[in-house]
Design a protein around this motif. Structure first.
Motif, short mmCIF file in Angstrom:
data_model
loop_
_atom_site.label_atom_id
_atom_site.label_comp_id
_atom_site.label_asym_id
_atom_site.label_seq_id
_atom_site.Cartn_x
_atom_site.Cartn_y
_atom_site.Cartn_z
N PRO A 1 151.63 -20.68 24.06
CA PRO A 1 151.00 -19.74 22.99
C PRO A 1 151.86 -18.29 22.98
O PRO A 1 152.06 -18.24 21.55
CB PRO A 1 149.84 -19.36 23.66
CG PRO A 1 149.36 -20.50 24.71
CD PRO A 1 150.60 -21.01 24.87
N ALA A 2 152.44 -17.84 23.87
CA ALA A 2 153.21 -16.42 23.60
C ALA A 2 154.55 -16.83 22.55
O ALA A 2 154.68 -16.00 21.81
CB ALA A 2 153.65 -15.94 24.78
N TYR B 1 153.15 -17.76 18.71
CA TYR B 1 152.89 -16.36 18.20
C TYR B 1 154.26 -15.53 17.92
O TYR B 1 154.30 -14.99 16.69
CB TYR B 1 152.08 -15.68 19.41
CG TYR B 1 151.36 -14.24 18.80
CD1 TYR B 1 150.47 -14.15 17.59
CD2 TYR B 1 151.77 -13.17 19.57
CE1 TYR B 1 149.98 -13.04 17.33
CE2 TYR B 1 151.39 -11.98 19.12
CZ TYR B 1 150.44 -11.94 17.97
OH TYR B 1 149.67 -10.59 17.56
N ASN C 1 146.90 -9.24 12.86
CA ASN C 1 146.28 -9.10 14.32
C ASN C 1 147.15 -7.89 15.26
O ASN C 1 146.34 -7.18 15.81
CB ASN C 1 146.42 -10.37 14.85
CG ASN C 1 145.86 -10.27 16.54
OD1 ASN C 1 144.79 -10.02 16.99
ND2 ASN C 1 146.59 -10.29 17.32
N ARG C 2 148.29 -8.10 14.94
CA ARG C 2 149.13 -6.98 15.57
C ARG C 2 148.97 -5.52 15.06
O ARG C 2 148.82 -4.61 15.81
CB ARG C 2 150.41 -7.32 15.37
CG ARG C 2 151.47 -6.86 16.17
CD ARG C 2 151.73 -7.46 17.56
NE ARG C 2 152.21 -6.54 18.56
CZ ARG C 2 152.42 -6.54 19.99
NH1 ARG C 2 151.76 -7.51 20.50
NH2 ARG C 2 152.94 -5.65 20.53
N LEU D 1 145.87 -4.25 16.80
CA LEU D 1 146.20 -3.76 18.28
C LEU D 1 146.72 -2.45 18.04
O LEU D 1 146.03 -1.55 18.63
CB LEU D 1 147.00 -4.72 18.95
CG LEU D 1 147.41 -4.60 20.27
CD1 LEU D 1 147.80 -5.75 20.85
CD2 LEU D 1 148.72 -3.59 20.24
N GLY E 1 147.18 -10.55 28.53
CA GLY E 1 147.46 -11.52 27.37
C GLY E 1 148.35 -10.72 26.39
O GLY E 1 148.22 -10.81 25.07
N GLY F 1 151.60 -10.94 25.40
CA GLY F 1 152.33 -11.56 24.63
C GLY F 1 154.02 -10.96 24.57
O GLY F 1 154.04 -10.12 25.35
N ASN G 1 150.02 -14.49 31.70
CA ASN G 1 150.33 -15.56 32.70
C ASN G 1 151.50 -16.60 32.22
O ASN G 1 151.94 -17.43 33.19
CB ASN G 1 149.04 -16.65 32.66
CG ASN G 1 148.61 -17.42 31.55
OD1 ASN G 1 149.46 -17.01 30.57
ND2 ASN G 1 148.08 -18.32 31.74
N VAL H 1 156.92 -14.23 29.07
CA VAL H 1 156.46 -12.71 28.56
C VAL H 1 157.02 -11.69 29.44
O VAL H 1 157.73 -10.72 29.39
CB VAL H 1 154.74 -12.74 28.48
CG1 VAL H 1 154.31 -11.18 28.31
CG2 VAL H 1 154.50 -13.63 27.25
N ALA I 1 149.77 -12.83 35.88
CA ALA I 1 148.39 -12.96 36.55
C ALA I 1 147.55 -13.76 35.47
O ALA I 1 147.90 -13.81 34.37
CB ALA I 1 147.98 -11.51 37.00
N VAL J 1 143.45 -9.15 23.50
CA VAL J 1 143.66 -9.24 21.83
C VAL J 1 144.39 -10.57 21.66
O VAL J 1 145.26 -10.91 22.38
CB VAL J 1 144.55 -7.87 21.60
CG1 VAL J 1 144.68 -8.06 19.82
CG2 VAL J 1 143.85 -6.47 21.75
N ALA J 2 143.58 -11.21 21.17
CA ALA J 2 144.03 -12.71 20.60
C ALA J 2 144.41 -13.40 21.91
O ALA J 2 145.44 -14.34 21.97
CB ALA J 2 145.30 -12.53 19.74
N PHE K 1 142.31 -18.85 24.23
CA PHE K 1 142.98 -19.69 25.07
C PHE K 1 142.31 -20.12 26.37
O PHE K 1 142.68 -20.59 27.27
CB PHE K 1 144.40 -19.30 25.29
CG PHE K 1 145.30 -18.92 24.27
CD1 PHE K 1 145.59 -20.33 23.48
CD2 PHE K 1 145.52 -17.89 23.67
CE1 PHE K 1 146.16 -19.91 22.28
CE2 PHE K 1 146.40 -17.90 22.49
CZ PHE K 1 146.87 -18.58 21.78
C1 LIG Z 1 148.30 -14.66 20.67
S1 LIG Z 1 149.28 -13.90 21.99
C2 LIG Z 1 148.58 -12.22 21.84
C3 LIG Z 1 149.38 -11.14 22.08
C4 LIG Z 1 148.96 -9.91 21.92
N1 LIG Z 1 147.74 -9.52 22.90
C5 LIG Z 1 148.69 -9.38 20.66
O1 LIG Z 1 147.72 -9.60 19.97
O2 LIG Z 1 149.51 -9.29 19.94
C6 LIG Z 1 148.51 -14.52 23.43
C7 LIG Z 1 148.93 -14.39 24.92
O3 LIG Z 1 147.98 -14.43 25.69
C8 LIG Z 1 148.68 -15.03 26.60
N2 LIG Z 1 147.62 -15.98 27.65
C9 LIG Z 1 147.10 -17.05 27.17
N3 LIG Z 1 146.28 -17.59 28.23
C10 LIG Z 1 146.34 -16.46 29.25
C11 LIG Z 1 145.77 -16.42 30.42
N4 LIG Z 1 144.58 -17.34 30.83
N5 LIG Z 1 145.81 -15.53 31.29
C12 LIG Z 1 146.89 -14.40 30.56
N6 LIG Z 1 147.25 -14.53 29.53
C13 LIG Z 1 147.41 -15.75 28.86
C14 LIG Z 1 149.68 -16.07 26.16
O4 LIG Z 1 150.83 -16.13 27.13
C15 LIG Z 1 150.32 -15.08 24.93
O5 LIG Z 1 151.22 -14.15 25.52
#
Ligand SMILES: C[S@@+](CC[C@H](N)C(=O)[O-])C[C@H]1O[C@@H](n2cnc3c(N)ncnc32)[C@H](O)[C@@H]1O
Length: 278
Positions: free
Chosen positions: A28-29, A32, A66-67, A70, A89, A91, A116, A120, A141, A170-171, A175
């Motif tokens: 996902p990271a 995105y 979305n960014r 944030l 999360g 990113g 996680n 990232v 984590a 945020v976003a 997941f």
């Molecule tokens: C769409 S990006 C959003 C990034 C940032 N928060 C933003 O809105 O610009 C989602 C992020 O959530 C992280 N992520 C997804 N599942 C996760 C989990 N279970 N624990 C921690 N991070 C997670 C992904 O690795 C990714 O970096």
């Protein structure tokens, strides 16, 4: 780190990744990052992203919206006097990261970044290595285990949970599958926070799409490290149970306190809000 630059010399596939990056699996990271116009993705990520773009070509502008949400939310919360941010999360770092926006309001702001995905962490640690980043901590984590985040000694050292905190989701919650009780996860995190804390949250929805989009969206992430679960308005609103939404409530992210009336009209298949714990 500026947009469109990589911590590596070249694009993501030019360097030898640690084995747990799994470049063969879309993440996902990195998907995105592709939507945001970054350079930190592998062919498998691009293939998944292109699958989304085939039916939803406005996704990059939705990712930027979305960014921007944030950043406006972080500025607002920092302006309310919050000096501790827990950004889960995070990113891959891009332009206008949480610490950069918040520390413009108050240089004393502390930020703990949690994700996680090892890519990232690698980027974020490289970004924070130089001077001028204030008090920032970057940890690997998993949101699905919120107690391990709350009890992590490195989190406890950086953040005083007896004082208000801005919890940022945020976003990321789309997941987390229903079976893992995402609402219970948010409740566990909020329960640990002091009164006066804030929640900044955005979430994907299929509410504005024809039904076939949500099927196609799920298919694009099928082989990814995490599946996507868009949720309807009522399910997203439920994340805010027990906290008070600030104006304008739960809306499409570009409509949350827009600074540019034109940008407020951007199509975004999501909701976002900020709430305060009393
Ligand atoms: C769409 S990006 C959003 C990034 C940032 N928060 C933003 O809105 O610009 C989602 C992020 O959530 C992280 N992520 C997804 N599942 C996760 C989990 N279970 N624990 C921690 N991070 C997670 C992904 O690795 C990714 O970096």
């Amino acid at each position: 780190m500026a947009e469109n630059t990589s911590w590596m010399d070249g694009t993501a596939e030019d360097f030898r990744p640690p084995s747990d990056l799994r470049p063969d699996i879309p993440h996902p990271a990195r998907i995105y990052n592709y939507f945001l116009g970054g350079k930190d993705h592998f062919p498998a990520d691009r293939a998944a992203a292109e699958q989304v773009l085939a039916f939803a070509p406005a996704t990059p502008s939705a990712a930027r919206a979305n960014r921007a949400f944030l950043q406006r939310a972080v500025r607002y919360v920092a302006g309310e006097g919050i000096t501790q941010f827990l950004d889960i999360g995070t990113g891959i770092p891009t332009a206008g990261n949480t610490h950069e926006v918040a520390q413009q309001v108050d240089p004393a702001v502390k930020v703990v970044y949690i994700d996680n995905d090892p890519i990232v962490l690698a980027h974020a640690r490289a970004l924070m290595a130089g001077p001028g980043h204030g008090a920032t901590t970057v940890l690997q984590a998993d949101l699905r285990d919120p107690k391990s985040i709350l009890t992590d000694p490195r989190v406890r050292e950086a953040i005083d949970l007896d004082q208000p905190v801005a919890l940022m989701l945020v976003a990321v919650l789309h997941f987390v599958d229903d079976e893992l009780d995402p609402h219970g996860i948010v409740r566990t995190l909020l329960d640990a926070l002091a009164p006066g804390s804030f929640l900044i949250l955005s979430h994907a929805t299929g509410d504005f799409d024809p039904p076939e989009h949500s099927v196609a969206g799920k298919a694009a992430y099928q082989k990814a490290a995490a599946q996507v679960s868009p949720r309807p308005y009522a399910e997203v609103l439920r994340f805010f149970e027990g906290v008070d939404l600030v104006e304008p409530g739960l809306v499409a992210p570009p409509k949350w306190r827009p600074e540019d009336p034109e940008a407020a009209e951007a199509w975004t298949p999501g909701y976002g809000a900020v709430a305060r714990k009393s």
